[in-house]
Design a protein around this motif. Structure first.
Motif, PDB file in Angstrom:
ATOM      1  N   THR A  58       0.857  -1.193   0.000  1.00 22.15           N
ATOM      2  CA  THR A  58       0.000   0.000   0.000  1.00 22.15           C
ATOM      3  C   THR A  58       0.887   1.236   0.000  1.00 22.15           C
ATOM      4  O   THR A  58       2.025   1.207   0.491  1.00 22.15           O
ATOM      5  N   GLN A  59       0.347   2.326  -0.570  1.00 23.18           N
ATOM      6  CA  GLN A  59       1.102   3.566  -0.685  1.00 23.18           C
ATOM      7  C   GLN A  59       0.726   4.513   0.439  1.00 23.18           C
ATOM      8  O   GLN A  59      -0.458   4.667   0.772  1.00 23.18           O
ATOM      9  N   GLY A  60       1.736   5.157   1.027  1.00 21.22           N
ATOM     10  CA  GLY A  60       1.482   6.105   2.101  1.00 21.22           C
ATOM     11  C   GLY A  60       0.767   7.349   1.616  1.00 21.22           C
ATOM     12  O   GLY A  60      -0.043   7.934   2.319  1.00 21.22           O
ATOM     13  N   GLU A  68       6.337   6.714  -5.275  1.00 22.27           N
ATOM     14  CA  GLU A  68       5.637   5.542  -4.753  1.00 22.27           C
ATOM     15  C   GLU A  68       6.610   4.414  -4.393  1.00 22.27           C
ATOM     16  O   GLU A  68       7.766   4.422  -4.786  1.00 22.27           O
ATOM     17  N   PHE A  69       6.092   3.446  -3.632  1.00 22.97           N
ATOM     18  CA  PHE A  69       6.797   2.183  -3.425  1.00 22.97           C
ATOM     19  C   PHE A  69       6.626   1.432  -4.741  1.00 22.97           C
ATOM     20  O   PHE A  69       5.526   1.029  -5.102  1.00 22.97           O
ATOM     21  N   CYS A  83      11.548   3.001  -2.772  1.00 25.83           N
ATOM     22  CA  CYS A  83      10.913   4.304  -2.671  1.00 25.83           C
ATOM     23  C   CYS A  83      12.020   5.287  -2.306  1.00 25.83           C
ATOM     24  O   CYS A  83      13.072   4.892  -1.790  1.00 25.83           O
ATOM     25  N   HIS A  92       4.562   4.085   3.338  1.00 25.81           N
ATOM     26  CA  HIS A  92       4.278   2.969   2.457  1.00 25.81           C
ATOM     27  C   HIS A  92       4.431   1.675   3.267  1.00 25.81           C
ATOM     28  O   HIS A  92       5.302   1.583   4.148  1.00 25.81           O
ATOM     29  N   THR A 144       7.002  -0.760   7.335  1.00 24.76           N
ATOM     30  CA  THR A 144       6.515   0.583   7.030  1.00 24.76           C
ATOM     31  C   THR A 144       7.702   1.494   6.730  1.00 24.76           C
ATOM     32  O   THR A 144       8.639   1.583   7.527  1.00 24.76           O
TER      33      THR A 144
END
Length: 462
Positions: A58-60, A68-69, A83, A92, A144
């Motif tokens: 998931t993207q932060g 993005e990751f 990232c 992320h 994270t």
């Protein structure tokens, strides 16, 4: 969409029945039949699942600007999962779980940056070894991001805790990469497997290489690059399997192709008398072209500053031509034909200048657009070794700008001029190609395909 390669690396006892290791190789997405992003580009993925390991990404933040990751492919074709260290890198997540209820006892990463935390537990980073390790016992581990992350592999260790540990399908081709000329014969590499499932084959580009989906027989259809993938379905005893190899099919008429997008492509500079300048020719790294200018804090007198190609061997060639694109600017009353010229020299000889009959028009501002230059006929040099040059001149009162890219030299193979000689691999000439299958005369730092005789291998030049 870019995906992840995960392959069973080992099955061993760690004091638990059914303990196992699964290694995720982020650098080799083609091994599962997925086309990686083009060089210099990236693909954002939402997760993966292979064997008994699942990852969810998931993207932060919805950054939309390369923060993005993501899976990024470098200009040399090398992939990592990353990232950046900029503000959006925070938050992320990569959540690692098992699909069969097994407990995760260890996760280790290789890479260059490990800007993330783990929960539950903590992550131990070994900077000198370029590894990061989590140990504990959980069915779900969340990583994270807090800064820069660049990952190459992830190895997950599990212990018995439910479900069945199946065997690896163990699909593998005898070779991973091939580079051939269009028109040459091609025989598909041998595929080995342990699974009892039937194999299905597919090609990433049927216009380059088509494949019989049942037998794996390949037919070369055109010039370009194609990935051939073999897949097997999951069975009672074996996981689903996948393996792939790449075919680079070259245009046999191309002697030289240089875009200058990520390197000098073997070109050099002979700037002559600089009249106080540091240089005349340079590669504009941000834009990917060669640029000449005699202006710095005023015009400088420059005579015979050359952009020089690698040595071109025209043995066994006919109907030879050279093409390139050019842009001119900052003319200040200069006639480009008086200041700029094409040139040719035999290896070790003197330059012979060739007038350029037309230049692009400046329609707005101080620069023209890039346009095709007049084609140069090199047929008179058939059978010889030559170099091409782009000669720049300026005066102490006026200096223009000249930009060059997309240099292509072609020549038909002349079978009447070539004697067929059987050559052992160790005595055969060595050729280098970039990862797009284009010949490179003088390879610089990066990844290349090396061909000598019938031996082809991928090498790193440092």
């Amino acid at each position: 969409m870019k995906k992840f390669l995960l392959s069973m690396a080992a099955v061993a006892a760690f004091g638990f029945a059914n303990a196992a290791e699964v290694t995720v190789n982020f650098q080799d997405p083609e091994s599962i039949g997925v086309t990686k992003a083009a060089n210099g580009e990236a693909t954002v993925a939402t997760g993966f699942e292979y064997q008994n390991i699942k990852g969810t990404i998931t993207q932060g933040q919805d950054l939309g600007s390369g923060q993005e990751f993501r899976f990024f492919t470098s200009s040399a074709g090398v992939v990592d999962f990353r990232c950046s260290a900029k503000g959006g890198a925070k938050g992320h997540t990569l959540v690692v779980t098992t699909t069969n209820g097994q407990t995760i006892t260890g996760i280790s990463f290789t890479g260059t940056n490990f800007g993330f935390t783990a929960a539950p537990g903590a992550l131990e980073v070994n900077t000198s070894a370029k590894t990061a390790t989590w140990t504990g016992g959980a069915t779900e581990v969340t990583f994270t991001t807090t800064g820069a992350v660049n990952l190459y592999t992830m190895t997950v260790t599990t212990e018995a805790g439910g479900g069945e540990v199946k065997k690896d399908a163990a699909l593998a081709f005898s070779a991973k990469e091939f580079t051939i000329d269009f028109g040459d014969e091609f025989t598909a590499p041998e595929l080995t497997k342990e699974t009892t499932a039937e194999v299905e084959y597919e090609s990433s580009d049927d216009n380059v290489a088509s494949v019989n989906e049942l037998t794996g027989e390949v037919t070369i259809e055109g010039i370009g690059t194609a990935t051939i993938t073999a897949r097997t379905a999951e069975t009672t005893d074996y996981y689903a399997g996948v393996a792939s190899y790449t075919i680079n099919v070259l245009d046999p008429s191309v002697i030289l192709s240089a875009t200058f997008g990520s390197s000098n492509d073997g070109f050099t500079f002979e700037d002559g008398e600089l009249d106080g300048l540091t240089y005349v020719w340079t590669r504009a790294t941000s834009y990917g072209y060669m640029k000449a200018s005699g202006y710095y804090q005023g015009a400088h007198a420059v005579e015979g500053a050359y952009l020089v190609s690698p040595v071109l061997d025209l043995t066994g060639r006919k109907n030879i031509t050279a093409d390139y694109r050019q842009c001119v600017g900052q003319l200040n009353g200069i006639n480009p034909a008086d200041a700029l010229s094409f040139a040719i020299r035999e290896e070790g000889g003197a330059w012979t200048k060739v007038a350029i009959t037309s230049f692009p028009e400046i329609t707005s501002g101080n620069f023209s657009s890039f346009e095709d230059a007049p084609t140069v006929d090199l047929s008179a040099y058939a059978g010889k070794k030559i170099q091409l040059g782009w000669c720049y001149t300026s005066t102490a009162s006026a200096a223009c700008t000249w930009e060059i890219d997309n240099v292509v030299v072609k020549g038909d193979k002349d079978s009447s001029a070539i004697a067929t000689v059987e050559v052992e691999n160790e005595n055969a000439p060595v050729e280098f190609f970039n990862l797009q299958g284009v010949r490179v005369a003088n390879p610089e730092n990066g990844f290349y395909i090396r061909r000598q005789g019938n031996k082809v291998e991928k090498v790193v030049i440092r």
